[in-house]
Motif scaffolding. Structure first.
Motif, PDB file in Angstrom:
ATOM      1  N   UNK A  68     -17.052   3.945   4.535  1.00  0.00           N
ATOM      2  CA  UNK A  68     -15.968   3.722   3.574  1.00  0.00           C
ATOM      3  C   UNK A  68     -16.481   3.479   2.162  1.00  0.00           C
ATOM      4  N   UNK A  69     -17.664   2.828   2.033  1.00  0.00           N
ATOM      5  CA  UNK A  69     -18.146   2.513   0.690  1.00  0.00           C
ATOM      6  C   UNK A  69     -18.515   3.762  -0.095  1.00  0.00           C
ATOM      7  N   UNK A 120     -11.914   5.424  -1.380  1.00  0.00           N
ATOM      8  CA  UNK A 120     -10.598   5.265  -0.785  1.00  0.00           C
ATOM      9  C   UNK A 120     -10.219   3.800  -0.925  1.00  0.00           C
ATOM     10  N   UNK A 121      -9.039   3.523  -1.461  1.00  0.00           N
ATOM     11  CA  UNK A 121      -8.603   2.132  -1.613  1.00  0.00           C
ATOM     12  C   UNK A 121      -7.744   1.732  -0.439  1.00  0.00           C
ATOM     13  N   UNK A 122      -7.778   0.430  -0.107  1.00  0.00           N
ATOM     14  CA  UNK A 122      -6.964   0.007   1.026  1.00  0.00           C
ATOM     15  C   UNK A 122      -6.312  -1.336   0.733  1.00  0.00           C
ATOM     16  N   UNK A 133     -14.821  -4.115  -7.208  1.00  0.00           N
ATOM     17  CA  UNK A 133     -15.164  -2.715  -6.975  1.00  0.00           C
ATOM     18  C   UNK A 133     -15.803  -2.102  -8.217  1.00  0.00           C
ATOM     19  N   UNK A 180      -6.235  -4.821  -6.966  1.00  0.00           N
ATOM     20  CA  UNK A 180      -7.645  -4.679  -6.618  1.00  0.00           C
ATOM     21  C   UNK A 180      -7.928  -3.256  -6.162  1.00  0.00           C
ATOM     22  N   UNK A 207      -9.895   0.439  -8.904  1.00  0.00           N
ATOM     23  CA  UNK A 207     -11.032   1.317  -8.656  1.00  0.00           C
ATOM     24  C   UNK A 207     -10.639   2.793  -8.746  1.00  0.00           C
TER      25      UNK A 207
END
Lengths: 481, 351
Positions: free
Chosen positions: B76-77, B81-83, B103, B150, B154
């Motif tokens: 994921x890093x 992709x934001x969550x 981020x 948050x 990013x």
């Protein structure tokens, strides 16, 4: 009873009951020797001390049983208390609606429910006793009553690494006995867990009514005898110029403290060594525990999970056995370096790490498990690599647990005797070893002074630990001396 | 900005198949809702999109680039992709600004630019004055906004939202729904929104993907999902649909004439005469009248605006629920139910 009734001063009582757990066993043993010996500074003024010249009655089988019993009773108390505290109040309420009075409820409902906890605590005390070295070393060796741990110690001290095979065999026997105890404990614990569903609020204490004062007085007296008097005896002895001199205002002297602090190089060194070793053990353990806990909980790496289990093992097996194992592994020169770690401080540090890592790893794993997995996942989604996540997100979140665990390790390692007694060498004496030796050499007053100092240091730290204790998961009290 | 394409995506946990060969194409900038009962695999799909899980089969593309295939997943890093988590997952030891800036710090964005983007993200969610607060000092709705800020700071290509409103009360939920639509318009990123609440999904999404037991049931715009469900599961799950066995009789003015519960009805759909099909009707499609399907009232529950009446047709075993706005019938009364609208499911019965 403490949990179930509305006695006052519960906090103090619990602390006093736990006191024997915080005090290393060699100091407990020393304090009891001073209390009951012919020169006892506490009993002599009362005319209760044994006659001068007689052997201390504690130098016997029953003496060992008594002191170990006092020391490990707290373990049983802790388990039972935890079990009672987890009982929901509705089972008592149901019994009251059925017409049962408090005494009947205690006997017929609560006692059976707490029984597995009694068993479990008893098994724990058994394992702790079988591996205990401090008490039999101070009481059993002079009383010529040999126990497995002291036998191993005496053999190794007398004959050196030549008898390693022999003592290893003894160590295996010791491990097997301890394993039986642990097995009994896990069996009892399983019954404990399955019995009750936690549903409602915890138990409401029963009012004691007019029995409150007598009950409080009884407990107070009991605590006075098992926890306070021995310590006074220890303190008294440390203030005497020589054994046998009655303790009065005129005879009180600080010479012993001066001696162990400034007059005796080995004692000074022991302070430094124990401090350095304990600090290093605490710091390294905390530093290792963080990534290890992370890998085993968050990343669910099988290797780290295995390590997690393995790190618990030295804690569960007696310290004497661990000491032998460490000698066997590190006596041969290190491959590639050609240097043996035996007879250096490093071997003690390794043994401390092996013995105490679980103290910080366990609560850290528990803390990580209770964290929202989203904490780590959100950081991953933000693009942070593993090292960054550990440093910026997870370390601050579990920092209180790490600090408390490290402190616990420091307290334990600072006064450690069992492992150090096997691994120490000239120049690498530790505090525990020093107290033991001073006593054996007959310099009991100096031993008492050193023990008092070590105790003050440990209890001071315990105070700090108590401050952190609220952040530790319950059940993490040190149960090994 | 990127679209998402999943083909044959499969995930197993032990012996259970959490996701069964899912094919799904999400367009760039689309707002897609993943809807289904709990345990249907929607969260698993979301976690696959994020990179927290590795698929057992199939392939996943993000903006044309393969990010996961059987046994491998780009972590994921590395996905941008934001969550937004159901629990918000705000880091409690960082301030609001610290959470939002994290981020950017990780990406090495310069301090000045970072401050500007943090302020921009906080303004967007209406929390401009809260930068120095700690998460513990915020209300649930505010935490929700911080979590979103948050994620948005990013500038992710895809924003994943895992039941973000589930922990808020009903009133707050409605106002946040409107906010989510606004964010989506302003950011223009692809939104994938997991929910088990069909009203939420219909209010928010451009398209809804309904899932059940690990399989995709239907992907459609909210209106067509409601009006033209493709499967029995979708029909029952969305809008409390009831299913009646029906036989197609013929066509008339673009409608289908069919027979259900012994009465002729006029419904939407397609079909050939003689086919056995399932007819989806909703409580709002039914009414009480002078003629129609004869039925007996088994229960009548007063619910304020309307009385919910349950009836059992004389000619069938299906219980029908309808809303009655006039004077309600009593239990045991014989009534006539008329059917104003209905949709014939495409699949033949038993096929």
């Amino acid at each position: 009873m403490l949990v179930l009734t509305n006695m006052r001063g519960k906090g103090v009582i619990v602390f006093m009951l736990l006191l024997p757990l915080l005090i290393p066993s060699q100091i407990t043993a020393l304090a009891w020797i001073e209390l009951t010996g012919p020169t006892s500074p506490v009993l002599t003024p009362l005319g209760l001390a044994p006659e001068a010249g007689t052997t201390n009655p504690l130098y016997s089988k029953w003496g060992i049983v008594l002191v170990m019993g006092v020391e490990h009773a707290a373990l049983v108390f802790l388990t039972v208390r935890a079990a009672l505290a987890s009982l929901p109040s509705d089972i008592v309420e149901a019994a009251r609606l059925a017409g049962a009075r408090p005494l009947r409820i205690a006997l017929r409902i609560l006692l059976p429910l707490a029984f597995p906890a009694v068993l479990s605590g008893g098994a724990l005390a058994f394992v702790a006793s079988i591996g205990n070295f401090g008490v039999p070393a101070l009481l059993g060796i002079p009383g010529r009553y040999t126990m497995l741990t002291t036998l191993i110690y005496q053999r190794l001290q007398g004959f050196g690494p030549r008898v390693l095979g022999q003592v290893a065999a003894l160590a295996v026997i010791l491990t097997l006995i301890a394993a039986v105890g642990l097995l009994a404990r896990s069996l009892a614990a399983r019954r404990l867990g399955a019995a009750i569903e936690r549903s409602s609020a915890p138990l409401v204490p029963f009012p004691l009514g007019r029995w409150r004062l007598p009950a409080e007085a009884g407990i107070g007296l009991f605590l006075l005898v098992i926890a306070v008097l021995p310590l006074f005896a220890l303190l008294g002895t440390s203030l005497l110029p020589a054994l046998g001199v009655p303790l009065t205002l005129d005879t009180v002297t600080l010479d012993n403290y001066r001696f162990v602090l400034f007059g005796y190089e080995a004692a000074e060194r022991a302070f430094r060594n124990s401090f350095g070793l304990a600090l290093a053990a605490a710091a390294i353990s905390a530093a290792v525990a963080l990534p290890l806990a992370y890998l085993s909980v968050v990343e669910r790496r099988p290797v780290a999970r295995l390590l997690d289990v393995v790190a618990d093992a030295p804690y569960a097996i007696p310290g004497t056995v661990l000491g032998i194992a460490i000698i066997i592994v590190f006596l041969p020169p290190l491959p590639g370096l050609g240097v043996s770690l035996y007879n250096t401080g490093w071997i003690i540090l390794i043994a401390y790490l092996a013995r105490f890592l679980a103290l910080v790893l366990r609560p850290t794993v528990a803390a990580m498990e209770s964290l929202d997995p989203g904490m780590d996942e959100a950081a991953r989604a933000a693009g942070a690599g593993m090292f960054m996540r550990l440093r910026a997100v997870l370390a601050p979140l579990v920092a209180p647990t790490l600090a408390a665990g490290g402190l616990l390790i420091f307290m334990q390692a600072f006064n450690e005797l069992t492992v150090s007694a096997l691994l120490w060498s000239s120049g690498w004496e530790t505090l525990g070893v020093m107290v033991f030796f001073l006593h054996r050499e007959g310099n009991t007053t100096a031993a008492a002074a050193l023990a008092t100092l070590a105790l003050i240091a440990a209890l001071g730290l315990a105070g700090i630990a108590a401050f952190f204790a609220r952040k530790l998961p319950s059940g993490m009290v040190p149960w090994r001396a | 900005m990127a679209g998402v394409t999943a083909s044959g995506l499969t995930k197993r946990f032990g012996r259970t198949e959490a996701l069964k060969a899912v094919d799904l194409a999400i367009e760039d900038g689309e707002f897609l809702a993943l809807l289904g009962p709990s345990g249907c695999g929607k969260t698993t799909l979301l976690r696959l999109l994020a990179g927290f899980e590795v698929p057992d089969a199939g392939e996943l593309r993000l903006g044309g680039q393969i990010v996961a295939r059987a046994g491998w997943a780009l972590p994921p890093e590395a996905r941008n992709v934001g969550m937004v988590f159901q629990s918000y997952a705000l880091w409690p030891h960082m301030s609001v600004a610290g959470n939002v800036a994290f981020a950017l710090r990780v990406r090495g964005v310069a301090a000045g630019e970072r401050r500007r983007r943090v302020a921009e993200a906080l303004d967007l969610v209406g929390l401009g004055g809260f930068a120095e607060r700690k998460p513990a000092q915020l209300s649930g709705g505010q935490k929700q906004r911080v979590a979103l800020a948050r994620c948005l700071a990013m500038r992710p290509a895809v924003v994943l939202l895992d039941e973000p409103l589930a922990n808020l009360d009903a009133h707050l939920r409605e106002s946040m729904q409107a906010e989510f639509r606004r964010f989506h318009r302003e950011i223009g990123a692809t939104f994938v929104y997991v929910t088990h609440d069909q009203n939420e999904a219909m209010a928010l999404a451009d398209r809804i993907a309904v899932m059940d037991r690990g399989a995709l049931q239907q992907v459609a715009a909210p209106q067509s999902l409601y009006r033209e469900p493709a499967t029995e599961m979708v029909a029952r799950f969305v809008g409390r649909g009831m299913l009646l066995p029906a036989t197609v009789r013929g066509r008339q003015n673009g409608f289908i004439v069919a027979e259900a519960l012994g009465s002729p009805v006029c419904v939407r759909g397609s079909g050939e005469a003689g086919e056995q099909r399932l007819l989806c009707v909703r409580p709002a499609d039914l009414g009480l009248g002078a003629s129609g399907i004869a039925a007996r009232v088994t229960a009548a529950t007063f619910q304020g605006a309307a009385t919910v009446v349950t009836v059992l047709a004389e000619a069938g075993e299906e219980a029908l629920t309808l809303e009655c706005h006039g004077a309600p019938p009593a239990e045991g009364d014989l009534v006539h139910v008329c059917l104003r609208d209905g949709w014939l499911l495409p699949g033949k019965v038993g096929a």
